[in-house]
Scaffold this active site. Sequence first.
Site, PDB file in Angstrom:
ATOM      1  N   SER A  32       0.805  -1.236   0.000  1.00 35.17           N
ATOM      2  CA  SER A  32       0.000   0.000   0.000  1.00 35.17           C
ATOM      3  C   SER A  32       0.829   1.273   0.000  1.00 35.17           C
ATOM      4  CB  SER A  32      -0.892   0.107   1.232  1.00 35.17           C
ATOM      5  OG  SER A  32      -1.209  -1.098   1.807  1.00 35.17           O
ATOM      6  N   HIS A  35      -4.951  -3.783  -3.401  1.00 42.33           N
ATOM      7  CA  HIS A  35      -4.635  -2.742  -4.396  1.00 42.33           C
ATOM      8  C   HIS A  35      -4.487  -3.309  -5.796  1.00 42.33           C
ATOM      9  CE1 HIS A  35      -4.199   0.457  -1.500  1.00 42.33           C
ATOM     10  NE2 HIS A  35      -3.566  -0.396  -0.727  1.00 42.33           N
ATOM     11  N   LYS A  66     -11.938  -0.715  -3.060  1.00 43.42           N
ATOM     12  CA  LYS A  66     -10.951   0.069  -3.832  1.00 43.42           C
ATOM     13  C   LYS A  66     -11.379   0.082  -5.300  1.00 43.42           C
ATOM     14  CE  LYS A  66      -7.695   0.042  -0.180  1.00 43.42           C
ATOM     15  NZ  LYS A  66      -6.982  -0.828   0.724  1.00 43.42           N
TER      16      LYS A  66
HETATM   17  C1  LIG Z   1      -7.268  -1.113   2.184  1.00 47.02           C
HETATM   18  C2  LIG Z   1      -6.598  -2.384   2.518  1.00 47.02           C
HETATM   19  C3  LIG Z   1      -7.240  -3.335   3.306  1.00 47.02           C
HETATM   20  C4  LIG Z   1      -8.555  -3.058   3.971  1.00 47.02           C
HETATM   21  O1  LIG Z   1      -9.602  -3.075   3.088  1.00 47.02           O
HETATM   22  P1  LIG Z   1     -10.974  -2.336   3.540  1.00 47.02           P
HETATM   23  O2  LIG Z   1     -11.999  -2.996   2.709  1.00 47.02           O
HETATM   24  O3  LIG Z   1     -10.795  -0.909   3.236  1.00 47.02           O
HETATM   25  O4  LIG Z   1     -11.141  -2.613   4.992  1.00 47.02           O
HETATM   26  C5  LIG Z   1      -6.606  -4.532   3.528  1.00 47.02           C
HETATM   27  N1  LIG Z   1      -5.395  -4.793   3.006  1.00 47.02           N
HETATM   28  C6  LIG Z   1      -4.737  -3.891   2.250  1.00 47.02           C
HETATM   29  C7  LIG Z   1      -3.400  -4.233   1.692  1.00 47.02           C
HETATM   30  C8  LIG Z   1      -5.317  -2.658   1.994  1.00 47.02           C
HETATM   31  O5  LIG Z   1      -4.664  -1.752   1.278  1.00 47.02           O
END
Ligand SMILES: *Cc1c(COP(=O)(O)O)cnc(C)c1O
Length: 394
Positions: free
Chosen positions: A180, A208, A239
């Site tokens: 991330s 991602h 996302k």
């Molecule tokens: C954003 C993210 C999450 C969490 O996902 P949400 O649905 O927003 O709770 C988990 N793992 C990674 C690597 C992320 O970037």
Amino acid sequence: MRVEPNWLSEALCHLDGSHLLREKREVELLVGGRCRIDSRNLLDFSSNNYLDLARDPGVLSAAAEAVEAGLGAGASPLVTGRSPHYRLLEETLAEFEGTPAALLFPTGFAANLGTVPALVGRDDTVFSDRDNHASLIDGCRLSRARIHVYERNQLDDLDTALASSPQQHRRLIVTDGVFSMEGELAPLADLCELADAHEAMLLVDEAHATGVLGDTGRGSCQWHGVEDRVTFRVGTLSKAIGSSGGFVAASVNWIEYLWNTARTQIFSTALSPASCAAAIEALRLIVAEPDRRQVLSQRGIQLRSHLTSLGVEGVLDGAGPIVPIILHEPETCLSVARKLFVDGFLVAAIRPPTVPAGTARLRISLSSGHTEDDVARLAEAVAIALPASSALRD
Ligand SMILES: *Cc1c(COP(=O)(O)O)cnc(C)c1O
């Protein structure tokens, strides 16, 4: 109000003094990689709305239609929360991912927090990349397994650690597919080799990468050609998919096991029918409109090349939609982000404890809604906003 303890105001003062206090902003997402803040339209390079689907009219009308069936799911999926939309989303996801089954969670965070402790416990060992997302870190902690943190550029050490972990107990390797805060891809082919050699389970968090990487958008496992060698693919609906919720894609037996053991979906209310319907429509669009993914990838290449030709230093390598620029100090980062904001660009300033001290960074998130011109203008604005030492000047 009850009297507050002294440590509370001290802690807040400390955060403020270290430029680490987070402000609260009210943001309205728009289409086209834009957003509105305080009645100003900005180019949004901060959200994870990679395929511009969060306000897509088709996605919204699918959600609106499902709202007719009620907004709240009423109970956990094991009780009465597994609505027809929920069931259809499970099937749609399994089909999209090309796995025999998929299981939904309230969020991606909850997917990791529920899955890791269901797989390993006391006496077992979990091997976790140093840069993994907080939800994997917390999932590891919650499991009470021994945690071995590894560096992905020193996989010999991981090999040794796997070899010396107790063979009679379970071993699980967990990694982000795309990191991330670095935008970098995990060395999945090597991790698969190690998982095979040591008979360890392998979980890849595709948050991602789902919808973004790979020929049909299944993520980094598909990008690396290792889909069939990974035990679990965790994803988020929040996302690229533009809705909210999380999921795990795996074999029928693994999903049956997690359905019965992953506490964050057993003891939490199911996703609403509207969130499910939005995700189903978004997945349909991701399949039907592969251009979105191609445009996004083009924007990444264009941005990196503009930044390079403007002499901007500290840009991290990567193939995904995240382009971080290391500026080291939180103060520098904040001041650059503020200048960009004034110029009409929303770019996140990422500071410790989200990233290690001394590595505060701007984190640019691209969207297929951005035009080539948007990206070129951002690169110029970044080059101008940087302190003199960070960009080459002639
Ligand atoms: C954003 C993210 C999450 C969490 O996902 P949400 O649905 O927003 O709770 C988990 N793992 C990674 C690597 C992320 O970037």
